[in-house]
Scaffold this motif. Structure first.
Motif, short mmCIF file in Angstrom:
data_model
loop_
_atom_site.label_atom_id
_atom_site.label_comp_id
_atom_site.label_asym_id
_atom_site.label_seq_id
_atom_site.Cartn_x
_atom_site.Cartn_y
_atom_site.Cartn_z
N LYS A 193 0.87 -1.18 0.00
CA LYS A 193 0.00 0.00 0.00
C LYS A 193 0.90 1.22 0.00
O LYS A 193 1.54 1.54 0.99
N ASN B 250 -3.06 3.60 7.51
CA ASN B 250 -2.86 2.50 8.44
C ASN B 250 -3.81 2.70 9.61
O ASN B 250 -3.54 3.47 10.53
N LYS B 251 -4.92 2.01 9.56
CA LYS B 251 -5.97 2.18 10.54
C LYS B 251 -5.50 1.81 11.95
O LYS B 251 -5.78 2.51 12.92
N ASP B 252 -4.76 0.72 12.07
CA ASP B 252 -4.29 0.28 13.39
C ASP B 252 -3.37 1.31 14.03
O ASP B 252 -3.46 1.58 15.22
N GLN B 253 -2.49 1.88 13.25
CA GLN B 253 -1.56 2.88 13.77
C GLN B 253 -2.33 4.13 14.20
O GLN B 253 -2.05 4.73 15.25
#
Length: 90
Positions: free
Chosen positions: A6, A11-14
């Motif tokens: 990507k 980065n959703k988690d970050q």
């Protein structure tokens, strides 16, 4: 093309981790809350300490001025500093 790659992807988690760290930092939240309030749980105690220190400084200045008036033999100044309303004489 690699499906796992990507470029500049989100980065959703970050993002979630950084938000949660900010929300769970309780000391930072408490500090922000205290700074935003005009009066806090510490205001009354701090004001009492400030008043005591100011009164002590005024008394010390009064005693120094009384000693100075005695050294200079300034009777009117001495009487003004030792009578009622001596705060105005300072």
């Amino acid at each position: 093309m690699n499906p796992d790659y990507k470029s500049n992807g989100f980065n959703k988690d970050q993002y979630v981790t950084s938000i949660l760290e900010g929300l769970t930092d309780k000391e930072a939240l408490k500090t922000k809350r205290i700074l935003m309030q005009e009066h806090t749980e510490y205001t009354n105690g701090a004001n009492e300490i400030i008043k005591k220190v100011q009164a002590a400084l005024l008394e010390n200045k009064r005693y120094a001025e009384i000693d100075k008036a005695l050294d200079e033999k300034d009777k009117s100044r001495f009487i003004a500093l030792t009578s009622e309303g001596w705060e105005q004489a300072l």
